[in-house]
Design a protein around this motif. Structure first.
Motif, PDB file in Angstrom:
ATOM      1  N   ALA A  95      57.002  52.825  65.504  1.00 57.83           N
ATOM      2  CA  ALA A  95      56.049  53.651  64.754  1.00 57.83           C
ATOM      3  C   ALA A  95      55.065  54.335  65.691  1.00 57.83           C
ATOM      4  O   ALA A  95      54.557  55.416  65.385  1.00 57.83           O
ATOM      5  CB  ALA A  95      55.304  52.800  63.745  1.00 57.83           C
ATOM      6  N   LEU A  96      54.791  53.715  66.845  1.00 58.74           N
ATOM      7  CA  LEU A  96      53.886  54.326  67.815  1.00 58.74           C
ATOM      8  C   LEU A  96      54.446  55.636  68.368  1.00 58.74           C
ATOM      9  O   LEU A  96      53.683  56.537  68.706  1.00 58.74           O
ATOM     10  CB  LEU A  96      53.595  53.359  68.965  1.00 58.74           C
ATOM     11  CG  LEU A  96      52.718  52.162  68.615  1.00 58.74           C
ATOM     12  CD1 LEU A  96      52.565  51.251  69.821  1.00 58.74           C
ATOM     13  CD2 LEU A  96      51.367  52.630  68.131  1.00 58.74           C
ATOM     14  N   TYR A  97      55.765  55.733  68.456  1.00 62.46           N
ATOM     15  CA  TYR A  97      56.383  56.962  68.957  1.00 62.46           C
ATOM     16  C   TYR A  97      56.150  58.136  68.000  1.00 62.46           C
ATOM     17  O   TYR A  97      56.233  59.290  68.407  1.00 62.46           O
ATOM     18  CB  TYR A  97      57.885  56.760  69.183  1.00 62.46           C
ATOM     19  CG  TYR A  97      58.197  55.763  70.269  1.00 62.46           C
ATOM     20  CD1 TYR A  97      57.672  55.910  71.546  1.00 62.46           C
ATOM     21  CD2 TYR A  97      59.013  54.659  70.017  1.00 62.46           C
ATOM     22  CE1 TYR A  97      57.958  54.999  72.539  1.00 62.46           C
ATOM     23  CE2 TYR A  97      59.304  53.741  70.996  1.00 62.46           C
ATOM     24  CZ  TYR A  97      58.769  53.920  72.261  1.00 62.46           C
ATOM     25  OH  TYR A  97      59.055  53.009  73.241  1.00 62.46           O
ATOM     26  N   PRO A 100      51.966  61.044  68.773  1.00 66.83           N
ATOM     27  CA  PRO A 100      52.017  62.519  68.760  1.00 66.83           C
ATOM     28  C   PRO A 100      51.331  63.131  67.534  1.00 66.83           C
ATOM     29  O   PRO A 100      50.697  64.193  67.630  1.00 66.83           O
ATOM     30  CB  PRO A 100      53.506  62.837  68.760  1.00 66.83           C
ATOM     31  CG  PRO A 100      54.160  61.642  69.314  1.00 66.83           C
ATOM     32  CD  PRO A 100      53.305  60.483  68.896  1.00 66.83           C
ATOM     33  N   VAL A 101      51.424  62.466  66.381  1.00 72.69           N
ATOM     34  CA  VAL A 101      50.746  62.975  65.188  1.00 72.69           C
ATOM     35  C   VAL A 101      49.235  62.942  65.398  1.00 72.69           C
ATOM     36  O   VAL A 101      48.529  63.903  65.059  1.00 72.69           O
ATOM     37  CB  VAL A 101      51.161  62.165  63.940  1.00 72.69           C
ATOM     38  CG1 VAL A 101      50.276  62.499  62.757  1.00 72.69           C
ATOM     39  CG2 VAL A 101      52.620  62.422  63.612  1.00 72.69           C
ATOM     40  N   ALA A 102      48.708  61.867  65.961  1.00 74.89           N
ATOM     41  CA  ALA A 102      47.275  61.758  66.216  1.00 74.89           C
ATOM     42  C   ALA A 102      46.822  62.803  67.227  1.00 74.89           C
ATOM     43  O   ALA A 102      45.770  63.435  67.058  1.00 74.89           O
ATOM     44  CB  ALA A 102      46.931  60.356  66.715  1.00 74.89           C
TER      45      ALA A 102
END
Length: 68
Positions: free
Chosen positions: A3-5, A9-11
């Protein structure tokens, strides 16, 4: 962990968009005069008594000052 991947990038994209939006607002003049519109409603330019009061105050100030 996977989920970090997606979330990192969204953040980063959201932060970049917020920065772009802030600079756009500054460039378009959104923050030029914050107090002027709020105070302008208190004064009526067409009020003859207001203009008379200003003229009387100016005349009073001229009379108080000694001639040099």
């Amino acid at each position: 962990m996977s989920a970090l991947y997606i979330l990192i990038p969204v953040a980063i994209g959201l932060v970049g968009f917020a920065i772009w939006l802030f600079f756009w607002a500054v460039d378009s003049g959104q923050y030029d005069d914050l107090d002027g519109p709020a105070h302008s409603i208190l004064f009526d330019d067409e009020d003859p008594l207001h203009k008379a009061g200003v003229e009387q105050a100016q005349e009073h100030n001229k009379q108080d000052k000694p001639d040099a």
